[in-house]
Design a protein around this motif. Structure first.
Motif, mmCIF file in Angstrom:
data_model
loop_
_atom_site.group_PDB
_atom_site.id
_atom_site.type_symbol
_atom_site.label_atom_id
_atom_site.label_comp_id
_atom_site.label_asym_id
_atom_site.label_seq_id
_atom_site.Cartn_x
_atom_site.Cartn_y
_atom_site.Cartn_z
ATOM 1 N N GLY A 1 -11.854 1.166 1.340
ATOM 2 C CA GLY A 1 -12.425 2.328 0.753
ATOM 3 C C GLY A 1 -12.061 2.384 -0.551
ATOM 4 N N ALA A 2 -12.732 3.376 -1.216
ATOM 5 C CA ALA A 2 -12.515 3.723 -2.569
ATOM 6 C C ALA A 2 -12.264 5.101 -3.094
ATOM 7 C CB ALA A 2 -13.764 3.106 -3.734
ATOM 8 N N ARG A 3 -11.932 5.726 -1.845
ATOM 9 C CA ARG A 3 -11.568 7.088 -2.209
ATOM 10 C C ARG A 3 -10.365 7.609 -2.615
ATOM 11 N NH1 ARG A 3 -14.545 10.115 2.873
ATOM 12 N NH2 ARG A 3 -16.862 9.627 2.199
ATOM 13 N N ALA A 4 -10.062 8.467 -3.325
ATOM 14 C CA ALA A 4 -8.660 8.757 -4.046
ATOM 15 C C ALA A 4 -7.764 7.485 -4.091
ATOM 16 C CB ALA A 4 -8.030 9.718 -2.988
ATOM 17 N N LEU A 5 -8.229 6.601 -4.696
ATOM 18 C CA LEU A 5 -7.359 5.226 -4.895
ATOM 19 C C LEU A 5 -6.113 5.688 -5.696
ATOM 20 C CD1 LEU A 5 -8.017 2.403 -3.743
ATOM 21 C CD2 LEU A 5 -8.534 1.759 -6.145
ATOM 22 N N ILE A 6 -5.287 4.893 -5.319
ATOM 23 C CA ILE A 6 -3.765 4.825 -6.147
ATOM 24 C C ILE A 6 -3.545 3.864 -6.898
ATOM 25 C CG2 ILE A 6 -1.574 5.482 -5.958
ATOM 26 C CD1 ILE A 6 -2.065 7.098 -3.404
ATOM 27 N N ARG A 7 -3.565 3.802 -8.187
ATOM 28 C CA ARG A 7 -3.380 2.485 -8.830
ATOM 29 C C ARG A 7 -2.212 2.465 -9.270
ATOM 30 N NH1 ARG A 7 -7.532 2.917 -13.146
ATOM 31 N NH2 ARG A 7 -7.698 5.207 -12.645
ATOM 32 N N SER A 8 -1.271 3.651 -9.359
ATOM 33 C CA SER A 8 -0.087 3.628 -9.958
ATOM 34 C C SER A 8 0.907 2.604 -9.062
ATOM 35 C CB SER A 8 0.382 4.961 -9.913
ATOM 36 O OG SER A 8 0.551 5.538 -8.529
ATOM 37 N N HIS A 9 1.802 2.255 -9.780
ATOM 38 C CA HIS A 9 2.586 1.187 -8.785
ATOM 39 C C HIS A 9 2.071 -0.053 -8.631
ATOM 40 C CE1 HIS A 9 5.313 4.625 -8.891
ATOM 41 N NE2 HIS A 9 4.630 5.437 -8.425
ATOM 42 N N LYS B 1 -5.305 7.696 1.882
ATOM 43 C CA LYS B 1 -4.772 7.981 3.268
ATOM 44 C C LYS B 1 -3.761 6.904 3.570
ATOM 45 C CE LYS B 1 -6.999 7.080 7.741
ATOM 46 N NZ LYS B 1 -8.253 6.782 8.201
ATOM 47 N N CYS B 2 -4.049 5.549 3.260
ATOM 48 C CA CYS B 2 -3.449 4.340 3.366
ATOM 49 C C CYS B 2 -2.011 4.503 2.793
ATOM 50 C CB CYS B 2 -4.198 2.799 3.117
ATOM 51 S SG CYS B 2 -5.592 2.798 4.167
ATOM 52 N N PHE B 3 -1.823 5.241 1.805
ATOM 53 C CA PHE B 3 -0.834 5.262 0.791
ATOM 54 C C PHE B 3 0.109 6.084 1.758
ATOM 55 C CE2 PHE B 3 2.086 7.689 -1.753
ATOM 56 C CZ PHE B 3 2.581 6.719 -2.707
ATOM 57 N N ARG B 4 -0.218 6.987 2.431
ATOM 58 C CA ARG B 4 0.627 8.114 3.160
ATOM 59 C C ARG B 4 1.265 7.301 4.413
ATOM 60 N NH1 ARG B 4 -1.466 14.076 3.887
ATOM 61 N NH2 ARG B 4 0.571 14.032 4.771
ATOM 62 N N GLU B 5 0.275 6.367 4.858
ATOM 63 C CA GLU B 5 0.968 5.420 5.910
ATOM 64 C C GLU B 5 1.897 4.663 5.775
ATOM 65 O OE1 GLU B 5 -2.522 3.856 7.848
ATOM 66 O OE2 GLU B 5 -3.409 5.991 8.311
ATOM 67 N N SER B 6 1.536 3.785 4.537
ATOM 68 C CA SER B 6 2.484 2.733 4.012
ATOM 69 C C SER B 6 3.498 3.199 3.205
ATOM 70 C CB SER B 6 1.493 1.524 3.373
ATOM 71 O OG SER B 6 0.960 2.309 2.440
ATOM 72 N N ALA B 7 3.367 4.379 3.013
ATOM 73 C CA ALA B 7 4.605 4.792 1.841
ATOM 74 C C ALA B 7 6.003 4.753 2.911
ATOM 75 C CB ALA B 7 4.196 6.410 1.625
ATOM 76 N N GLN B 8 6.084 4.913 3.851
ATOM 77 C CA GLN B 8 7.064 5.264 4.772
ATOM 78 C C GLN B 8 7.701 3.712 4.801
ATOM 79 O OE1 GLN B 8 5.797 6.465 8.663
ATOM 80 N NE2 GLN B 8 5.089 8.528 7.939
ATOM 81 N N GLY B 9 6.679 3.019 4.853
ATOM 82 C CA GLY B 9 7.275 1.165 4.805
ATOM 83 C C GLY B 9 7.838 0.950 3.547
ATOM 84 N N ILE B 10 7.072 1.165 2.560
ATOM 85 C CA ILE B 10 7.537 0.942 1.151
ATOM 86 C C ILE B 10 8.603 1.802 0.534
ATOM 87 C CG2 ILE B 10 6.716 0.879 -1.132
ATOM 88 C CD1 ILE B 10 3.942 0.770 -0.212
ATOM 89 N N GLY B 11 9.090 2.940 1.240
ATOM 90 C CA GLY B 11 10.164 3.805 0.869
ATOM 91 C C GLY B 11 9.736 4.911 -0.019
#
Ligand SMILES: [Zn+2]
Length: 52
Positions: free
Chosen positions: A22-30, A37-47
Motif C-alpha cells: 500500500g501507499a497510504r501514510a507511507l513512512i520513509r524516515s529511517h 499500519k505495518c509500521f506499528r506492527e513491525s515497530a515492536q520487532g524493530i524496537g
C-alpha cells in the motif's frame, strides 16, 4: 529551465509499503518505506516505541 524527470520517475513506484504494497501514510524516515499500519506492527520487532 530544467525539470528533473529522473527524480519524478524514481518517486513513482518506489513509494510503496514493502510489507503490504500500500501507499497510504507511507513512512520513509529511517528508510523503512512501510505504511503506518505495518509500521506499528513491525515497530515492536524493530524496537521502536508507539507511533502516534
Ligand atoms: Zn503496509
Amino acid at each position: 529551465m530544467q525539470v528533473r524527470n529522473e527524480e519524478k520517475y524514481k518517486g513513482k513506484g518506489t513509494r510503496k509499503c514493502r510489507t503490504c504494497g500500500g501507499a497510504r501514510a507511507l513512512i520513509r524516515s529511517h528508510n523503512l518505506y512501510i505504511c503506518r499500519k505495518c509500521f506499528r506492527e513491525s515497530a515492536q520487532g524493530i524496537g521502536f516505541k508507539k507511533y502516534g
